[in-house]
Design an enzyme around this catalytic site. Structure first.
Site, PDB file in Angstrom:
ATOM      1  N   ARG A  11       0.860  -1.183   0.000  1.00 24.91           N
ATOM      2  CA  ARG A  11       0.000   0.000   0.000  1.00 24.91           C
ATOM      3  C   ARG A  11       0.895   1.231   0.000  1.00 24.91           C
ATOM      4  O   ARG A  11       1.973   1.225   0.588  1.00 24.91           O
ATOM      5  CB  ARG A  11      -0.839  -0.058   1.280  1.00 24.91           C
ATOM      6  CG  ARG A  11      -1.532   1.189   1.676  1.00 24.91           C
ATOM      7  CD  ARG A  11      -2.239   0.971   3.014  1.00 24.91           C
ATOM      8  NE  ARG A  11      -3.388   0.100   2.867  1.00 24.91           N
ATOM      9  CZ  ARG A  11      -4.595   0.515   2.483  1.00 24.91           C
ATOM     10  NH1 ARG A  11      -4.812   1.792   2.211  1.00 24.91           N
ATOM     11  NH2 ARG A  11      -5.595  -0.319   2.375  1.00 24.91           N
ATOM     12  N   PRO A 191       4.714   8.216   0.495  1.00 24.82           N
ATOM     13  CA  PRO A 191       4.736   7.467  -0.775  1.00 24.82           C
ATOM     14  C   PRO A 191       6.160   7.008  -1.130  1.00 24.82           C
ATOM     15  O   PRO A 191       7.141   7.623  -0.715  1.00 24.82           O
ATOM     16  CB  PRO A 191       4.245   8.503  -1.799  1.00 24.82           C
ATOM     17  CG  PRO A 191       3.538   9.545  -0.994  1.00 24.82           C
ATOM     18  CD  PRO A 191       4.211   9.574   0.341  1.00 24.82           C
ATOM     19  N   GLY A 192       6.235   5.947  -1.890  1.00 20.93           N
ATOM     20  CA  GLY A 192       7.525   5.457  -2.404  1.00 20.93           C
ATOM     21  C   GLY A 192       8.440   4.929  -1.314  1.00 20.93           C
ATOM     22  O   GLY A 192       9.649   4.851  -1.516  1.00 20.93           O
ATOM     23  N   ARG A 193       7.865   4.594  -0.161  1.00 17.46           N
ATOM     24  CA  ARG A 193       8.657   4.093   0.979  1.00 17.46           C
ATOM     25  C   ARG A 193       9.654   5.136   1.504  1.00 17.46           C
ATOM     26  O   ARG A 193      10.615   4.797   2.171  1.00 17.46           O
ATOM     27  CB  ARG A 193       9.401   2.788   0.624  1.00 17.46           C
ATOM     28  CG  ARG A 193       8.474   1.641   0.208  1.00 17.46           C
ATOM     29  CD  ARG A 193       7.598   1.202   1.394  1.00 17.46           C
ATOM     30  NE  ARG A 193       6.747   0.058   1.089  1.00 17.46           N
ATOM     31  CZ  ARG A 193       5.411   0.122   0.952  1.00 17.46           C
ATOM     32  NH1 ARG A 193       4.769   1.285   1.041  1.00 17.46           N
ATOM     33  NH2 ARG A 193       4.719  -0.974   0.730  1.00 17.46           N
ATOM     34  N   LEU A 194       9.402   6.421   1.181  1.00 19.44           N
ATOM     35  CA  LEU A 194      10.268   7.497   1.688  1.00 19.44           C
ATOM     36  C   LEU A 194       9.657   8.036   2.989  1.00 19.44           C
ATOM     37  O   LEU A 194       9.317   9.218   3.116  1.00 19.44           O
ATOM     38  CB  LEU A 194      10.418   8.606   0.633  1.00 19.44           C
ATOM     39  CG  LEU A 194      10.967   8.143  -0.723  1.00 19.44           C
ATOM     40  CD1 LEU A 194      11.084   9.321  -1.687  1.00 19.44           C
ATOM     41  CD2 LEU A 194      12.338   7.481  -0.548  1.00 19.44           C
TER      42      LEU A 194
END
Ligand code: FMN
Length: 214
Positions: A11, A191-194
């Site tokens: 997700r 978002p983007g695992r950041l």
């Protein structure tokens, strides 16, 4: 039934962010704020946290407990002093806790040294519990082997009768623990695992704050 591909479950987190300039210099106020926001977001158990302890020999163990208080730089929970977690805490009085609030895409991690709260504090909190829970505290030899569910029901009935018509006193084997915080970490999914990770660490009675790679 279609097979479930767990590896495909993912997700993107988009709800919020964490900026240093918006955070207090001490973490406790932020803990209060996040719990309040979890309550407002109608999280099912906003004060439920995983509590990890360490056994003799160094093996860790985890279970859920309910956070019941924030006092100064400490948080507290209540339990049975003869339970497995209590045995762990008597041997190694250190704990770590972790909250996950999916509705807010937030994780909160706490770490600290543990001590028992006073009998007075335990008794005061015990007095606010529903009667059923008070009797339950007498009926449950928490973490000990139980032969059948009937044995538990039977013990509950015996204590119900014993205390019938009177207040239920706080059992000697029941009470609170306080975790004196030395490390607190706020994690906000991005978002983007950041993701944002802001960690507070207490040294020489002073809180220091760092941002960590996600
Ligand atoms: C959401 C949730 C909240 C819980 N809260 C508590 C609690 O506040 N105190 C407690 O002793 N056990 C609580 N439990 C039960 C513990 O997870 C655990 O089963 C029990 O304390 C025995 O753990 P132990 O054998 O490691 O001592 C809770 C369980 C769940 C799922």
């Amino acid at each position: 039934m279609a097979s479930l591909n767990i590896a495909e479950l993912r997700r993107s987190y988009t709800k919020s962010g964490l900026l240093e300039e918006e955070l207090p210099s001490e973490p406790v106020e932020q803990i209060r704020l996040w719990i309040r926001q979890a309550v407002e977001s109608e999280v099912l158990e906003p004060n439920a946290m995983t509590l990890s302890t360490v056994k003799e020999g160094g093996s860790p163990d985890s279970r859920m407990v309910l956070l019941k208080g924030i006092e100064g730089n400490s948080v507290s929970f209540f339990t049975n002093y003869q339970s497995e977690k209590a045995t762990d805490l008597e041997i190694c009085p250190k704990a770590s806790c972790c909250f996950w609030w999916p509705e807010l895409e937030r994780q909160l991690r706490l770490r600290g040294d543990v001590e028992r709260v006073s009998r007075k504090e335990s008794a005061e909190y015990f007095a606010t519990r529903p009667r059923e829970s008070q009797i339950g505290a007498w009926a449950s030899d928490q973490s000990k082997l139980l032969q059948s569910r009937n044995e538990l029901i039977q013990k509950f009935s015996e204590f119900e009768e014993k205390f019938s018509g009177s207040e239920v006193p706080v059992p000697d084997h029941w009470g609170g623990y306080r975790i004196k915080l030395i490390e607190v970490e706020f994690w906000q999914g991005r978002p983007g695992r950041l993701h944002d990770r802001i960690r507070y660490h207490k040294k020489d009675n002073q809180w220091n704050r760092f941002r960590l790679f996600p």
